[in-house]
Design an enzyme around this catalytic site. Structure first.
Site, short mmCIF file in Angstrom:
data_model
loop_
_atom_site.label_atom_id
_atom_site.label_comp_id
_atom_site.label_asym_id
_atom_site.label_seq_id
_atom_site.Cartn_x
_atom_site.Cartn_y
_atom_site.Cartn_z
N GLU A 46 -9.89 -2.04 5.31
CA GLU A 46 -10.53 -1.75 6.58
C GLU A 46 -11.79 -2.61 6.74
OE1 GLU A 46 -8.85 -0.21 8.61
OE2 GLU A 46 -8.27 1.83 8.07
N ASP A 78 -7.92 -2.99 14.17
CA ASP A 78 -9.31 -3.25 13.75
C ASP A 78 -9.42 -4.46 12.83
OD1 ASP A 78 -8.13 -2.31 11.44
OD2 ASP A 78 -9.44 -0.57 11.19
N HIS A 90 -7.57 -5.02 10.04
CA HIS A 90 -7.27 -4.82 8.61
C HIS A 90 -5.97 -5.53 8.22
CE1 HIS A 90 -5.15 -0.77 9.72
NE2 HIS A 90 -4.20 -1.62 9.41
N ASP A 132 0.81 -1.22 0.00
CA ASP A 132 0.00 0.00 0.00
C ASP A 132 0.84 1.27 0.00
OD1 ASP A 132 0.86 -0.52 2.66
OD2 ASP A 132 -1.09 -1.35 3.17
C1 F6R Z 1 1.28 -1.63 6.16
C2 F6R Z 1 -0.04 -2.25 6.20
C3 F6R Z 1 -0.86 -2.27 7.44
C4 F6R Z 1 -0.05 -2.51 8.71
C5 F6R Z 1 -0.97 -2.48 9.94
C6 F6R Z 1 -0.19 -2.68 11.22
O1 F6R Z 1 1.87 -1.72 4.88
O2 F6R Z 1 -0.48 -2.74 5.19
O3 F6R Z 1 -1.85 -3.26 7.32
O4 F6R Z 1 0.60 -3.76 8.61
O5 F6R Z 1 -1.64 -1.26 9.97
O6 F6R Z 1 0.65 -1.60 11.41
P1 F6R Z 1 1.77 -1.57 12.56
O7 F6R Z 1 2.77 -2.62 12.19
O8 F6R Z 1 2.36 -0.19 12.47
O9 F6R Z 1 1.06 -1.86 13.82
#
Ligand code: F6R
Length: 260
Positions: free
Chosen positions: A143, A136, A138, A67
C-alpha cells in the site's frame, strides 16, 4: 517501461496470454509470479483455453503468488489459494507441489515470509511476474508508503482496498485487514514484470505509475526503475497517460525481431 494499449479487456488478456505462452515455450521450467483479483481472470481463462488446445504446457513450471489474506486458510472460499485453484491450478497441468501461495494461517508470519523469499531464491528467482494495480497505486498489497525495497511481510490493507475487495466477500466486515505480500523489492527482482490494468477506475493509478514521480506513495511507480516491465492496458485505463499516442506509435512500429 513498454506500454501496450489495447481496445478492451479481452484484447489485454489475449496479449498477456501470448507473453505467458512465449515464456513457457522458451523456458518450460520458468518460475511464474501470479496475481489474483478481478483483472487477471480473463488472462487465466485465455491460458486455460490455450492449455485445452494443447498450445501451452505448465508441467515443468513453478509458481509463486503475490499475496494471501492473513487468517484465511487455503480451504477458505475467499482465500487467494482457493481463487488460484478455481481459476487456474485445477484447470491446467501445474504440479501442485510447485504452486506456492503464502499461508494465511502460518503460525509464525515473519518466519513464513522469510521462508517464502528463500523458496523463490531456491527456485532460481521469478522469470515472469504478473501484477495488477490497485486504485491507490499498490502492487501486490504494498500500500502507499510501503518501502520500495521491501520484502515479503505482513501488511495492513488501506480502508480503500478493503472497500474495493468487499465485492469478493459480499460484506465489507468480512474482508481481513491484514495480508502477507511479496515486497516491492521482491517484485523488482523478477526478470520481467507484466502489469495489467483495465477500466476507467484504474486510469489515475496507471498514469501515476508510468508517468508520475517515483515515490513510495505510489508503490507501482518503482517499476519505472525495472529493466523489463510491460504494461498492458485497455483504452479506458490509458485515458490519463499524456504520452499515449507515442506508446501506440512505438508498438505499431516495433521491429519484427522484437515481436513475441
Ligand atoms: C492481487 C494483488 C493486487 C491486485 C490489485 C488490483 O494478488 O496483488 O495488487 O492486483 O488490488 O485488483 P483488481 O484486479 O481486483 O482490480
Amino acid at each position: 517501461m513498454e506500454v501496450i494499449i489495447k481496445p478492451d479487456a479481452v484484447a489485454v488478456s489475449k496479449e498477456a496470454a501470448g507473453i505467458f505462452r512465449e515464456q513457457l515455450a522458451t523456458k518450460p521450467e520458468s518460475v511464474l509470479g501470479l496475481a489474483t483479483g478481478g483483472t487477471p481472470l480473463g488472462l487465466y481463462r485465455e491460458l486455460v483455453a490455450l492449455f485445452t488446445a494443447g498450445r501451452v504446457d505448465f508441467s515443468q513450471c513453478t509458481t509463486f503468488n503475490l499475496d494471501e489474506y492473513v487468517g484465511l486458510g487455503a480451504a477458505h472460499g475467499h482465500s487467494y489459494a482457493s481463487y488460484m485453484q478455481e481459476h487456474l491450478f485445477t484447470q491446467v497441468n501445474i504440479d501442485s507441489a510447485r504452486a506456492h501461495v503464502p499461508d494465511g494461517l502460518a503460525p509464525d508470519v515473519p518466519q513464513h515470509c522469510e521462508a517464502y523469499e528463500q523458496a523463490i531464491q531456491r527456485a532460481g528467482g521469478i522469470d515472469l511476474q504478473l501484477l495488477g494495480i490497485g486504485g491507490d497505486g499498490h502492487i501486490g498489497f504494498n500500500e502507499p508508503g510501503s518501502a520500495l525495497g521491501s520484502r515479503t511481510r505482513i501488511k495492513t490493507l488501506t480502508r480503500q482496498t478493503i472497500v474495493d475487495n468487499a465485492r469478493f466477500f459480499g460484506r465489507e466486515q468480512d474482508v481481513p485487514h491484514h495480508v502477507i505480500t511479496m515486497g516491492v523489492g521482491t517484485i523488482m527482482d523478477a526478470r520481467h514484470c507484466l502489469v495489467l490494468a483495465t477500466g476507467a477506475h484504474k486510469a489515475a493509478a496507471v498514469a501515476a505509475m508510468a508517468e508520475g514521480p517515483v515515490t513510495a506513495m505510489v508503490p507501482a511507480s518503482a517499476l519505472q526503475f525495472h529493466r523489463k516491465c510491460t504494461l498492458i492496458i485497455d483504452e479506458a485505463a490509458a485515458a490519463q497517460l499524456s504520452r499515449r499516442d507515442y506508446y501506440r506509435w512505438v508498438y505499431d512500429h516495433k521491429p519484427e525481431w522484437q515481436r513475441v
